[in-house]
Design a protein around this motif. Structure first.
Motif, PDB file in Angstrom:
ATOM      1  N   ASP A  69       0.842  -1.198   0.000  1.00 26.55           N
ATOM      2  CA  ASP A  69       0.000   0.000   0.000  1.00 26.55           C
ATOM      3  C   ASP A  69       0.876   1.247   0.000  1.00 26.55           C
ATOM      4  O   ASP A  69       1.605   1.515   0.952  1.00 26.55           O
ATOM      5  CB  ASP A  69      -0.887  -0.018   1.253  1.00 26.55           C
ATOM      6  CG  ASP A  69      -1.850   1.163   1.255  1.00 26.55           C
ATOM      7  OD1 ASP A  69      -1.691   2.062   0.394  1.00 26.55           O
ATOM      8  OD2 ASP A  69      -2.739   1.179   2.126  1.00 26.55           O
ATOM      9  N   GLU A  71       0.082   4.278   0.300  1.00 29.05           N
ATOM     10  CA  GLU A  71      -0.297   5.245   1.336  1.00 29.05           C
ATOM     11  C   GLU A  71       0.406   4.912   2.660  1.00 29.05           C
ATOM     12  O   GLU A  71       0.909   5.793   3.348  1.00 29.05           O
ATOM     13  CB  GLU A  71      -1.817   5.196   1.528  1.00 29.05           C
ATOM     14  CG  GLU A  71      -2.377   6.428   2.192  1.00 29.05           C
ATOM     15  CD  GLU A  71      -3.885   6.294   2.401  1.00 29.05           C
ATOM     16  OE1 GLU A  71      -4.542   5.580   1.607  1.00 29.05           O
ATOM     17  OE2 GLU A  71      -4.389   6.882   3.367  1.00 29.05           O
ATOM     18  N   PHE A  72       0.451   3.614   2.984  1.00 31.87           N
ATOM     19  CA  PHE A  72       1.115   3.177   4.217  1.00 31.87           C
ATOM     20  C   PHE A  72       2.616   3.472   4.155  1.00 31.87           C
ATOM     21  O   PHE A  72       3.189   4.069   5.066  1.00 31.87           O
ATOM     22  CB  PHE A  72       0.873   1.676   4.431  1.00 31.87           C
ATOM     23  CG  PHE A  72       1.609   1.107   5.618  1.00 31.87           C
ATOM     24  CD1 PHE A  72       1.166   1.369   6.909  1.00 31.87           C
ATOM     25  CD2 PHE A  72       2.739   0.313   5.445  1.00 31.87           C
ATOM     26  CE1 PHE A  72       1.840   0.854   8.003  1.00 31.87           C
ATOM     27  CE2 PHE A  72       3.415  -0.204   6.535  1.00 31.87           C
ATOM     28  CZ  PHE A  72       2.958   0.065   7.821  1.00 31.87           C
ATOM     29  N   ALA A  75       3.281   7.024   4.564  1.00 28.61           N
ATOM     30  CA  ALA A  75       3.078   7.473   5.948  1.00 28.61           C
ATOM     31  C   ALA A  75       4.289   7.112   6.802  1.00 28.61           C
ATOM     32  O   ALA A  75       4.734   7.904   7.640  1.00 28.61           O
ATOM     33  CB  ALA A  75       1.813   6.856   6.530  1.00 28.61           C
ATOM     34  N   GLY A 245      -4.429  14.908   8.763  1.00 26.88           N
ATOM     35  CA  GLY A 245      -3.668  14.146   7.780  1.00 26.88           C
ATOM     36  C   GLY A 245      -3.698  14.785   6.408  1.00 26.88           C
ATOM     37  O   GLY A 245      -3.042  14.313   5.487  1.00 26.88           O
ATOM     38  N   THR A 249      -3.732  13.110   1.718  1.00 30.00           N
ATOM     39  CA  THR A 249      -3.021  12.309   2.717  1.00 30.00           C
ATOM     40  C   THR A 249      -1.638  12.885   2.929  1.00 30.00           C
ATOM     41  O   THR A 249      -0.730  12.204   3.382  1.00 30.00           O
ATOM     42  CB  THR A 249      -2.880  10.851   2.235  1.00 30.00           C
ATOM     43  OG1 THR A 249      -2.181  10.870   0.986  1.00 30.00           O
ATOM     44  CG2 THR A 249      -4.224  10.200   2.066  1.00 30.00           C
ATOM     45  N   GLN A 252      -0.239  12.687   6.602  1.00 30.65           N
ATOM     46  CA  GLN A 252      -0.601  11.494   7.346  1.00 30.65           C
ATOM     47  C   GLN A 252       0.631  10.817   7.961  1.00 30.65           C
ATOM     48  O   GLN A 252       1.617  10.589   7.288  1.00 30.65           O
ATOM     49  CB  GLN A 252      -1.256  10.525   6.370  1.00 30.65           C
ATOM     50  CG  GLN A 252      -2.282   9.649   7.006  1.00 30.65           C
ATOM     51  CD  GLN A 252      -3.140   9.009   5.948  1.00 30.65           C
ATOM     52  OE1 GLN A 252      -4.329   9.224   5.898  1.00 30.65           O
ATOM     53  NE2 GLN A 252      -2.519   8.228   5.088  1.00 30.65           N
ATOM     54  N   THR A 253       0.564  10.515   9.252  1.00 35.01           N
ATOM     55  CA  THR A 253       1.660   9.776   9.893  1.00 35.01           C
ATOM     56  C   THR A 253       1.202   8.348  10.145  1.00 35.01           C
ATOM     57  O   THR A 253       0.026   8.019   9.939  1.00 35.01           O
ATOM     58  CB  THR A 253       2.045  10.417  11.230  1.00 35.01           C
ATOM     59  OG1 THR A 253       0.894  10.413  12.067  1.00 35.01           O
ATOM     60  CG2 THR A 253       2.543  11.833  11.041  1.00 35.01           C
ATOM     61  N   TYR A 257      -2.586   7.039  10.134  1.00 36.08           N
ATOM     62  CA  TYR A 257      -2.985   6.060   9.120  1.00 36.08           C
ATOM     63  C   TYR A 257      -3.669   4.869   9.780  1.00 36.08           C
ATOM     64  O   TYR A 257      -4.751   4.440   9.384  1.00 36.08           O
ATOM     65  CB  TYR A 257      -1.746   5.622   8.338  1.00 36.08           C
ATOM     66  CG  TYR A 257      -1.990   4.500   7.365  1.00 36.08           C
ATOM     67  CD1 TYR A 257      -2.320   4.764   6.037  1.00 36.08           C
ATOM     68  CD2 TYR A 257      -1.895   3.172   7.764  1.00 36.08           C
ATOM     69  CE1 TYR A 257      -2.544   3.738   5.132  1.00 36.08           C
ATOM     70  CE2 TYR A 257      -2.121   2.131   6.887  1.00 36.08           C
ATOM     71  CZ  TYR A 257      -2.442   2.421   5.563  1.00 36.08           C
ATOM     72  OH  TYR A 257      -2.681   1.401   4.696  1.00 36.08           O
ATOM     73  N   LYS A 260      -6.999   5.835  11.149  1.00 39.14           N
ATOM     74  CA  LYS A 260      -8.006   6.044  10.094  1.00 39.14           C
ATOM     75  C   LYS A 260      -8.539   4.705   9.577  1.00 39.14           C
ATOM     76  O   LYS A 260      -9.743   4.469   9.562  1.00 39.14           O
ATOM     77  CB  LYS A 260      -7.376   6.841   8.950  1.00 39.14           C
ATOM     78  CG  LYS A 260      -8.354   7.286   7.885  1.00 39.14           C
ATOM     79  CD  LYS A 260      -7.706   8.303   6.957  1.00 39.14           C
ATOM     80  CE  LYS A 260      -7.176   7.612   5.715  1.00 39.14           C
ATOM     81  NZ  LYS A 260      -6.513   8.544   4.804  1.00 39.14           N
ATOM     82  N   TYR A 261      -7.613   3.799   9.220  1.00 43.94           N
ATOM     83  CA  TYR A 261      -8.059   2.516   8.656  1.00 43.94           C
ATOM     84  C   TYR A 261      -8.673   1.621   9.714  1.00 43.94           C
ATOM     85  O   TYR A 261      -9.587   0.860   9.433  1.00 43.94           O
ATOM     86  CB  TYR A 261      -6.908   1.821   7.931  1.00 43.94           C
ATOM     87  CG  TYR A 261      -6.730   2.383   6.555  1.00 43.94           C
ATOM     88  CD1 TYR A 261      -7.391   1.820   5.452  1.00 43.94           C
ATOM     89  CD2 TYR A 261      -5.963   3.513   6.358  1.00 43.94           C
ATOM     90  CE1 TYR A 261      -7.264   2.377   4.199  1.00 43.94           C
ATOM     91  CE2 TYR A 261      -5.823   4.075   5.106  1.00 43.94           C
ATOM     92  CZ  TYR A 261      -6.477   3.504   4.019  1.00 43.94           C
ATOM     93  OH  TYR A 261      -6.370   4.054   2.782  1.00 43.94           O
TER      94      TYR A 261
END
Ligand SMILES: Nc1ncnc2c1ncn2[C@@H]1O[C@H](COP(=O)(O)OP(=O)(O)OP(=O)(O)O)[C@@H](O)[C@H]1O
Ligand SMILES: [Mg+2]
Lengths: 298, 358
Positions: A69, A71-72, A75, A245, A249, A252-253, A257, A260-261
């Motif tokens: 991911d 996004e991860f 972050a 965030g 994003t 976002q840290t 993250y 949020k998820y």
């Protein structure tokens, strides 16, 4: 002592004494840890309406998915990057103040409590303060307006590049007292005779710092770095308060993250895997850092 | 020309007058010993000479140059601290070489010099040890080695209070005296042990409460103490001090105290006075064939080979010590005659402590 207790054939006193603590640890740490391991290996989402013990076992699937991911990963990188900047700046500030305060200056007694105020303020207050400071009509914009001599009304929190600045600044402000205090305690503990011996042998202030003070502080600096890094990797409050965030994003840290998820999108298994990955990486890093200190001791 | 001149140095810490108008002139190459009880300002004085402490008043001059504004690093002084203060994160070798390394000398020069010093101080085997592992005596040798490397023009030694036993102290002092002979530099040595001062010094300064009570060659101070404090402090065993009254007579005076009646021929004054009589243990004669000044009971006896040290009790439970030749062998509990050598008697003012006679 323990021999005698055993011979009586009853439950040893030491076990009874430790029981309450052990029960608390069991419920607060051991059971949740086991649960999170389990969560990370199954496909559990509360919204599916399936109990977690009946969820489908997927083994390392969650781990692979979250590592892929973007996004991860971003972050994680962003958190490390924020932490490193904070650490760098805080150490410079902390060391500077500590060095100044070990010298002969007036008003030390007033300065100590003033300097450590930030660390005693709750994060939510700090967050709100920085929100006010960086708001459209806040002092930051006004000062820049005066310097540039034109009206300046940036909306900091929604700027894709600069939204991270208030976050970093508030973190630095909140935590510099920690590094300051640790370094200060290290500095005042260096014996006067050693410093004087170096001086009378002809050492300049620089040589004194590089050859005597820093080498002596190496251990304590590593420990301060580890403590501060642990805190920095968990940065959440100010992100939540200042930018959520965002924009998008962009700020976002890791903690944000996972929050949020996990709590918004209910993807419990997914974030459990993420949490384990973070824990593993941190443990590896910290044990390496601390080992260098311990090896030094021997 | 004197190498070091201290001119009216004073220093105050809050209510404590740590130093009170100290004047001292030390000649080039001299071995000067400073003695005094704990808290008399010895360390403070060394710190002022080294430049770590600014005096409130007075000045330090070295070779005619005023030193007050000079920082410690520019003073070219070697100092061994009271708590030694080795660099605990470095090895012995690195401790010794520190002074040259910060001057960026070549590695070859440094190594050569370190080995030279290590040989002289007999610490070659210790060179690669961490200083944390050294014994007290070894640590002090290393501290001396560390100051030697920069070739300072004079040396300050502040003797550690507790962590060296008496034997080691004597050994250390012998070592330092040898060093002094070899280097021919100016040494200032602070000690708590006047016996050492006596044997080592060309000159002694006795300090008390921040004041220099007396300065001079040790023999002179021993024979000619200016007051009660110096008389008792300087010399081993201490001078016997006996409180009593002085009574005028036709030819001089008579001292009465603790059962003694001592004629003091050279001292005459008009009326009775409360005084303290002082007499060195070596000047107390014990025996039976003498015209006595009084009597004492033998309390204990130390046979030291070349001399006997006798502990006597006079009247009013007053204890004194006599040092005699080995032939004098009284029995314990025996009552003996005592005589004080007439021309070796001191009289001090009982309250002020000043010397009245001779
Ligand atoms: N930095 C300081 N602050 C306050 N008082 C001090 C300071 N340094 C010394 N003093 C005081 O000054 C006096 C002299 O101290 P100093 O250390 O010079 O004594 P000393 O003769 O070296 O004693 P010792 O034989 O125990 O080493 C003492 O009363 C001490 O308490
Ligand atoms: Mg001292």
């Amino acid at each position: 002592m323990s021999e005698r207790i055993k011979r009586k054939g009853k439950i040893p006193v030491n076990i009874i004494m430790l029981l309450p603590t052990n029960i608390i640890i069991l419920f607060l740490i051991i059971i949740p840890t086991i649960l999170v391991i389990w969560f990370s290996l199954v496909n559990f989402q509360p919204t599916f309406g399936i109990n977690f013990w009946q969820s489908k076992f997927v083994f390392l699937d969650n781990y692979f998915k979250i590592l892929m991911d973007d996004e991860f990963v971003k972050a994680v990188i962003r958190t490390v990057y924020i932490s490193l900047i904070c650490l760098g700046v805080e150490f410079t500030i902390g060391l500077l103040i500590a060095s100044i305060l070990t010298g002969n200056i007036h008003g030390k007694k007033i300065l100590y409590p003033l300097l450590i105020i930030p660390i005693m303020i709750p994060p939510i207050v700090i967050g709100n303060n920085f929100w006010l400071i960086f708001s459209a009509n806040g002092p930051v914009n006004q000062i820049i307006s005066i310097i540039l001599n034109t009206e300046f009304k940036a909306s900091w929190f929604s700027h894709p590049k600069y939204a991270i600045i208030p976050i970093i600044l508030s973190e630095i402000w909140h935590w510099y007292p920690l590094t300051f205090l640790i370094l200060f305690s290290g500095l005042v503990n260096i014996s006067t005779s050693e410093i004087r011996a170096a001086k009378i042998l002809g050492a300049t202030e620089w040589q004194l710092s590089w050859r005597i003070k820093f080498p002596k502080l190496k251990g304590i600096i590593t420990i301060a770095l580890v403590i501060r890094m642990m805190e920095a990797l968990k940065v959440f409050d100010v992100v939540h308060l200042l930018t959520h965030g965002g924009p998008g994003t962009r700020t976002q840290t890791i903690s944000f993250y996972l929050f949020k998820y996990g709590f918004k999108y209910s993807r419990i298994s997914y974030v459990s895997a993420g949490a384990w990955i973070i824990l593993f990486i941190s443990l590896l890093g910290f044990s390496l850092a601390l080992r260098s200190v311990l090896v030094e001791r021997k | 020309m004197p190498a070091l001149v201290l001119n009216n140095i004073s220093k105050r810490y809050g209510d404590v007058q740590a130093l009170d108008g100290i004047n001292l002139q030390i000649q080039d190459g001299e071995f000067c010993v400073i003695v005094g009880p704990s808290g008399s300002g010895k360390t403070t004085l060394l710190n002022i000479i080294a430049g770590f402490t600014k005096p409130d008043d007075g000045e330090v001059t070295v070779d005619g140059k005023p030193y007050n504004q000079l920082s410690p690093r520019d003073r070219n002084i070697g100092m061994v601290f009271q708590d030694i203060g080795l660099f605990s994160h470095l090895t012995v070798r690195k401790n010794i070489s520190f002074g040259l390394e910060i001057k960026k000398s070549s590695k070859k020069d440094i190594d050569k010099r370190v080995e030279e010093i290590a040989d002289r101080l007999k610490i070659r085997k210790l060179l690669d040890k961490k200083v944390r592992l050294l014994s007290g005596g070894e640590a002090q040798r290393v501290a001396i080695g560390r100051t030697l490397i920069t070739n300072p023009s004079f040396f300050l030694f502040d003797e550690p209070l507790g962590n060296l036993d008496a034997n080691l102290r004597v050994e250390m002092l012998t070592e330092i005296k040898r060093l002094h002979l070899h280097l021919k530099k100016t040494f200032i040595y602070v000690t708590h042990d006047q016996e050492q001062a006596l044997s080592a010094a060309s000159r002694v300064m006795i300090m008390k409460d921040g004041k220099a009570l007396q300065k001079g060659p040790p023999r002179e101070i021993y024979n000619n103490p200016i007051g009660k404090f110096v008389a008792e402090f300087f010399g081993v065993p201490s001078m016997n001090l006996i409180d009593g009254t002085i009574i005028p007579e036709e030819d001089g005076s008579l001292f009465q105290g603790a059962g003694l009646n001592v004629k003091v021929k050279g001292y005459s004054q008009s009326k009775k006075a409360e005084v303290t009589l002082g007499v060195r243990p070596t000047d107390v004669v014990v025996g039976n064939q003498i015209t006595e000044d009084g009597f004492g009971t033998i309390n204990s006896l130390e046979l030291l080979g070349d001399k006997n040290q006798i502990y006597l009790t006079l009247e009013q439970e007053k204890s004194i010590i006599a040092v005699t030749s080995p032939e004098v062998r009284p029995e314990l509990e025996e009552r003996v005659k005592i005589k004080l050598k007439e021309n070796r008697i001191f009289l001090f003012d009982r309250d002020q402590g000043g010397r009245l006679y001779p």
